[in-house]
Design a protein around this motif. Structure first.
Motif, PDB file in Angstrom:
ATOM      1  N   VAL A  61       0.837  -1.199   0.000  1.00 50.64           N
ATOM      2  CA  VAL A  61       0.000   0.000   0.000  1.00 50.64           C
ATOM      3  C   VAL A  61       0.874   1.253   0.000  1.00 50.64           C
ATOM      4  O   VAL A  61       0.589   2.233  -0.712  1.00 50.64           O
ATOM      5  CB  VAL A  61      -0.948  -0.009   1.208  1.00 50.64           C
ATOM      6  CG1 VAL A  61      -1.708   1.306   1.315  1.00 50.64           C
ATOM      7  CG2 VAL A  61      -1.924  -1.175   1.113  1.00 50.64           C
ATOM      8  N   PHE A  62       1.941   1.249   0.796  1.00 52.99           N
ATOM      9  CA  PHE A  62       2.854   2.388   0.861  1.00 52.99           C
ATOM     10  C   PHE A  62       3.493   2.634  -0.502  1.00 52.99           C
ATOM     11  O   PHE A  62       3.646   3.784  -0.940  1.00 52.99           O
ATOM     12  CB  PHE A  62       3.921   2.117   1.919  1.00 52.99           C
ATOM     13  CG  PHE A  62       4.833   3.272   2.181  1.00 52.99           C
ATOM     14  CD1 PHE A  62       4.360   4.447   2.730  1.00 52.99           C
ATOM     15  CD2 PHE A  62       6.181   3.186   1.869  1.00 52.99           C
ATOM     16  CE1 PHE A  62       5.205   5.520   2.972  1.00 52.99           C
ATOM     17  CE2 PHE A  62       7.045   4.246   2.101  1.00 52.99           C
ATOM     18  CZ  PHE A  62       6.548   5.417   2.658  1.00 52.99           C
ATOM     19  N   GLY A  63       3.867   1.556  -1.184  1.00 54.04           N
ATOM     20  CA  GLY A  63       4.452   1.703  -2.515  1.00 54.04           C
ATOM     21  C   GLY A  63       3.488   2.325  -3.502  1.00 54.04           C
ATOM     22  O   GLY A  63       3.854   3.223  -4.271  1.00 54.04           O
ATOM     23  N   VAL A  64       2.223   1.872  -3.488  1.00 50.83           N
ATOM     24  CA  VAL A  64       1.219   2.452  -4.388  1.00 50.83           C
ATOM     25  C   VAL A  64       1.025   3.935  -4.079  1.00 50.83           C
ATOM     26  O   VAL A  64       0.905   4.766  -4.993  1.00 50.83           O
ATOM     27  CB  VAL A  64      -0.112   1.688  -4.261  1.00 50.83           C
ATOM     28  CG1 VAL A  64      -1.212   2.391  -5.045  1.00 50.83           C
ATOM     29  CG2 VAL A  64       0.050   0.261  -4.754  1.00 50.83           C
ATOM     30  N   ALA A  65       1.013   4.283  -2.796  1.00 54.28           N
ATOM     31  CA  ALA A  65       0.810   5.684  -2.410  1.00 54.28           C
ATOM     32  C   ALA A  65       1.926   6.579  -2.930  1.00 54.28           C
ATOM     33  O   ALA A  65       1.701   7.771  -3.198  1.00 54.28           O
ATOM     34  CB  ALA A  65       0.714   5.800  -0.889  1.00 54.28           C
ATOM     35  N   LEU A  66       3.125   6.032  -3.102  1.00 53.33           N
ATOM     36  CA  LEU A  66       4.275   6.832  -3.540  1.00 53.33           C
ATOM     37  C   LEU A  66       4.470   6.841  -5.046  1.00 53.33           C
ATOM     38  O   LEU A  66       5.335   7.558  -5.550  1.00 53.33           O
ATOM     39  CB  LEU A  66       5.554   6.309  -2.875  1.00 53.33           C
ATOM     40  CG  LEU A  66       5.658   6.526  -1.368  1.00 53.33           C
ATOM     41  CD1 LEU A  66       6.903   5.841  -0.827  1.00 53.33           C
ATOM     42  CD2 LEU A  66       5.690   8.003  -1.042  1.00 53.33           C
ATOM     43  N   VAL A  67       3.687   6.060  -5.769  1.00 56.86           N
ATOM     44  CA  VAL A  67       3.848   6.007  -7.221  1.00 56.86           C
ATOM     45  C   VAL A  67       3.303   7.297  -7.839  1.00 56.86           C
ATOM     46  O   VAL A  67       2.184   7.700  -7.545  1.00 56.86           O
ATOM     47  CB  VAL A  67       3.102   4.793  -7.807  1.00 56.86           C
ATOM     48  CG1 VAL A  67       3.075   4.860  -9.327  1.00 56.86           C
ATOM     49  CG2 VAL A  67       3.782   3.504  -7.364  1.00 56.86           C
ATOM     50  N   PRO A  68       4.079   7.970  -8.699  1.00 55.79           N
ATOM     51  CA  PRO A  68       3.576   9.178  -9.368  1.00 55.79           C
ATOM     52  C   PRO A  68       2.390   8.852 -10.267  1.00 55.79           C
ATOM     53  O   PRO A  68       2.335   7.802 -10.902  1.00 55.79           O
ATOM     54  CB  PRO A  68       4.778   9.660 -10.182  1.00 55.79           C
ATOM     55  CG  PRO A  68       5.965   9.080  -9.491  1.00 55.79           C
ATOM     56  CD  PRO A  68       5.514   7.758  -8.964  1.00 55.79           C
ATOM     57  N   GLY A  84      -2.859  -5.093  -1.352  1.00 58.10           N
ATOM     58  CA  GLY A  84      -2.082  -4.840  -0.141  1.00 58.10           C
ATOM     59  C   GLY A  84      -2.961  -4.797   1.099  1.00 58.10           C
ATOM     60  O   GLY A  84      -2.593  -5.372   2.140  1.00 58.10           O
ATOM     61  N   LEU A  85      -4.112  -4.152   1.012  1.00 59.81           N
ATOM     62  CA  LEU A  85      -5.008  -4.084   2.166  1.00 59.81           C
ATOM     63  C   LEU A  85      -5.553  -5.465   2.519  1.00 59.81           C
ATOM     64  O   LEU A  85      -5.690  -5.806   3.705  1.00 59.81           O
ATOM     65  CB  LEU A  85      -6.159  -3.127   1.864  1.00 59.81           C
ATOM     66  CG  LEU A  85      -5.794  -1.642   1.789  1.00 59.81           C
ATOM     67  CD1 LEU A  85      -6.996  -0.818   1.352  1.00 59.81           C
ATOM     68  CD2 LEU A  85      -5.279  -1.147   3.151  1.00 59.81           C
ATOM     69  N   LEU A  86      -5.882  -6.267   1.517  1.00 60.90           N
ATOM     70  CA  LEU A  86      -6.391  -7.619   1.782  1.00 60.90           C
ATOM     71  C   LEU A  86      -5.294  -8.516   2.350  1.00 60.90           C
ATOM     72  O   LEU A  86      -5.565  -9.381   3.188  1.00 60.90           O
ATOM     73  CB  LEU A  86      -6.975  -8.205   0.502  1.00 60.90           C
ATOM     74  CG  LEU A  86      -8.276  -7.548   0.027  1.00 60.90           C
ATOM     75  CD1 LEU A  86      -8.601  -7.952  -1.403  1.00 60.90           C
ATOM     76  CD2 LEU A  86      -9.422  -7.930   0.962  1.00 60.90           C
ATOM     77  N   THR A  87      -4.055  -8.326   1.900  1.00 61.41           N
ATOM     78  CA  THR A  87      -2.937  -9.068   2.488  1.00 61.41           C
ATOM     79  C   THR A  87      -2.744  -8.677   3.942  1.00 61.41           C
ATOM     80  O   THR A  87      -2.496  -9.530   4.810  1.00 61.41           O
ATOM     81  CB  THR A  87      -1.650  -8.793   1.692  1.00 61.41           C
ATOM     82  OG1 THR A  87      -1.849  -9.181   0.326  1.00 61.41           O
ATOM     83  CG2 THR A  87      -0.479  -9.563   2.265  1.00 61.41           C
ATOM     84  N   PHE A  88      -2.861  -7.384   4.227  1.00 59.14           N
ATOM     85  CA  PHE A  88      -2.799  -6.908   5.604  1.00 59.14           C
ATOM     86  C   PHE A  88      -3.903  -7.547   6.450  1.00 59.14           C
ATOM     87  O   PHE A  88      -3.668  -7.989   7.582  1.00 59.14           O
ATOM     88  CB  PHE A  88      -2.928  -5.388   5.612  1.00 59.14           C
ATOM     89  CG  PHE A  88      -3.126  -4.785   6.970  1.00 59.14           C
ATOM     90  CD1 PHE A  88      -2.066  -4.603   7.831  1.00 59.14           C
ATOM     91  CD2 PHE A  88      -4.394  -4.399   7.385  1.00 59.14           C
ATOM     92  CE1 PHE A  88      -2.254  -4.048   9.086  1.00 59.14           C
ATOM     93  CE2 PHE A  88      -4.599  -3.840   8.629  1.00 59.14           C
ATOM     94  CZ  PHE A  88      -3.524  -3.669   9.487  1.00 59.14           C
ATOM     95  N   ALA A  89      -5.122  -7.588   5.902  1.00 56.00           N
ATOM     96  CA  ALA A  89      -6.246  -8.183   6.637  1.00 56.00           C
ATOM     97  C   ALA A  89      -6.028  -9.681   6.852  1.00 56.00           C
ATOM     98  O   ALA A  89      -6.361 -10.216   7.923  1.00 56.00           O
ATOM     99  CB  ALA A  89      -7.543  -7.947   5.877  1.00 56.00           C
ATOM    100  N   ALA A  90      -5.460 -10.360   5.868  1.00 57.97           N
ATOM    101  CA  ALA A  90      -5.209 -11.794   6.014  1.00 57.97           C
ATOM    102  C   ALA A  90      -4.205 -12.070   7.124  1.00 57.97           C
ATOM    103  O   ALA A  90      -4.319 -13.073   7.844  1.00 57.97           O
ATOM    104  CB  ALA A  90      -4.710 -12.364   4.689  1.00 57.97           C
TER     105      ALA A  90
END
Length: 491
Positions: A61-68, A84-90
């Motif tokens: 998720v952090f990587g996606v947030a930093l992508v231009p 990423g969020l679903l992996t976090f939830a898992a």
């Protein structure tokens, strides 16, 4: 780009922590057991694998947030963020037991966490496959398509193996390996494309200006801007004809906040020039952090040519820019109207301001900043001003980062202004300091120091130009179009 790529590589490494679990958790069948069974509550290394899964999802998720931001790529990055969020939830909701390796698992019922995990896993797989397809379509890379087709084949094999109750572990491990390798490929793709994007941003400085004419409730206006959300020329609005008035907005302000004031001035035969500082309103971002001298140069560039003089109307911190402009370009200024000027208090320079200013503009063009602005920007603007955002400027990711950059630069600007006050005298032009709210000793001292006339308006301090536009326009109109001689002193 480098931070985003690093985040995806970290996500790939952490998602591959199951490789060590093949040797530390023998109770999970390597052939017929899911990889997620290594993190089941009843397994010896459950905390290690759960933490790895949680951190892997957050890194993604952090990587996606930093992508231009790139046009038409948002569905792919949104799908990858969902993965990423679903992996976090898992990782946050583990299995109760090894669902396939332990025949007794689930006989006495399953917990909420167990059911959440079984739901998050398949949804995460669908999300990452969707991200692969969409980004492969945009990138047109055969390498990306190769990983996409192999991952899709491994997913179908996992589903078939689950139905057959044999070989699930092998297919699932192949699927996770391909996803991890694809995340590394995403990182490499970002690093390679960084050079091309840098060249594109440099070329944007030479883009021709875009001129738009229109009519609003405030009268006829002419708007000139260049670039888009990258780098380019600032957004400038000119309205009316006659002696020039240059308006510079306060912190986080945009040109349309001054529509009412500009309408009164244009109706009184004044040519009103408004603009948005870099990253604010419709102006593109700037690769350089804000400084006092850069803002002075901007005011000088927008002022009419000599011998015509300009009356500068400034608000908040922008009053520092106006005062510095008058001291450095005394022959360009007819007068100053400083609305609720900020106090240039003596504080130590902030080292973080200069360094952060170098990378904040770049963050303003990322998907994370865009998502934050669209979720909170319009609501925050209405809360602070009580007005709607007709242009949608506060839904752009560059705006909150530009506001943060200007806030970090305040101490440096104040220090530069104090030095300038000792080196350059203020020209003998009319100066009006407008104060609102309760009696403010700081503004009284400023008016005395500048030899200015102090005017108090009985309105709320917040956004005074929206609540008393006629009074401010009258003060500006009272200043002669051409500044007086050097012997003039303010009343």
């Amino acid at each position: 780009m480098v931070l985003a790529a690093s985040a995806f590589i970290v996500a790939a490494v952490l998602s591959s922590a199951w490789i060590t679990g093949q040797f530390t958790t023998p109770a999970v069948d390597r052939t017929d057991g899911y990889v997620s069974e290594l993190a089941a509550r009843n397994q010896p290394w459950t905390r290690l694998f759960r933490v790895s899964e949680v951190l892997s999802g957050l890194s993604c998720v952090f990587g996606v947030a930093l992508v231009p931001r790139v046009a038409r790529e948002w569905p792919g990055w949104l799908a990858l963020a969902a993965f990423g969020l679903l992996t976090f939830a898992a990782g946050l909701f583990p299995l109760d037991c090894a669902a396939l390796s332990d025949p007794a698992c689930g006989r006495a019922g399953t917990s909420f966490a167990h059911r959440m995990h079984t739901l998050a896993g398949p949804l995460g797989t669908v999300a990452v496959l969707a991200a692969m397809v969409v980004l492969s379509l945009r990138w047109r890379s055969w390498v990306s398509w190769l990983f996409t087709w192999l991952s899709l084949a491994a997913t179908l094999l996992t589903v078939a193996a689950h139905a057959d109750r044999h070989g699930v572990g092998i297919a699932h491990r192949a699927q996770l390996t391909l996803i991890a390798v694809w995340l590394v490929y995403v990182a490499v793709h970002l690093l390679i494309s960084d050079d091309d994007d840098h060249d594109h941003h440099q070329a944007a400085w030479d883009e021709p200006a875009i001129t738009v004419n229109g009519t609003t409730g405030a009268g006829t206006w002419n708007s000139v801007a260049g670039g888009a959300d990258g780098y380019g020329r600032p957004h400038v609005v000119e309205q009316g004809a006659g002696p020039a008035v240059l308006i510079t907005a306060g912190p986080g302000g945009a040109w349309f906040h001054w529509d009412r004031v500009a309408g009164h001035l244009a109706g009184g035969r004044r040519r009103v020039i408004r603009f948005d500082r870099p990253g604010l309103g419709l102006s593109p971002r700037s690769p350089a952090p804000p400084t006092l001298y850069a803002e002075v140069a901007r005011l000088a560039g927008l002022s009419p040519a000599h011998p015509e003089r300009v009356t500068v109307l400034a608000h908040g911190v922008a009053c520092w820019h106006a005062e510095a402009f008058a001291r450095l370009h005394p022959l360009c200024v007819a007068g100053l109207v400083l609305v609720d000027p900020a106090c240039a208090v003596r504080r130590r320079r902030l080292a973080l301001g200069g360094s952060a200013g170098q990378w904040l503009p770049a963050l303003g063009g990322t998907w994370g900043a865009t998502a934050l602005a669209r979720l909170a920007g319009p609501a925050a603007h209405r809360l602070l001003t009580g007005e709607p955002d007709p242009s949608g400027a506060y839904s752009l990711g560059k705006v909150p980062l530009a506001v943060a950059g200007e806030w970090l630069a305040r101490r440096d600007m104040a220090a530069d202004l104090r030095l300038l006050r000792g080196e350059k005298p203020l020209p003998g032009v009319p100066v009006i300091v407008v104060s609102t709210g309760a009696r403010d000793p700081c503004r009284q001292r400023l008016a005395t120091m500048l030899g200015a006339r102090l005017v108090r308006l009985p309105v709320s301090r917040r956004q005074v130009h929206l609540k008393a536009p006629e009074a401010i326009a009258e003060m500006v109109s009272a200043i002669p179009a051409r500044g007086p001689g050097p012997s003039h002193r303010n009343p």
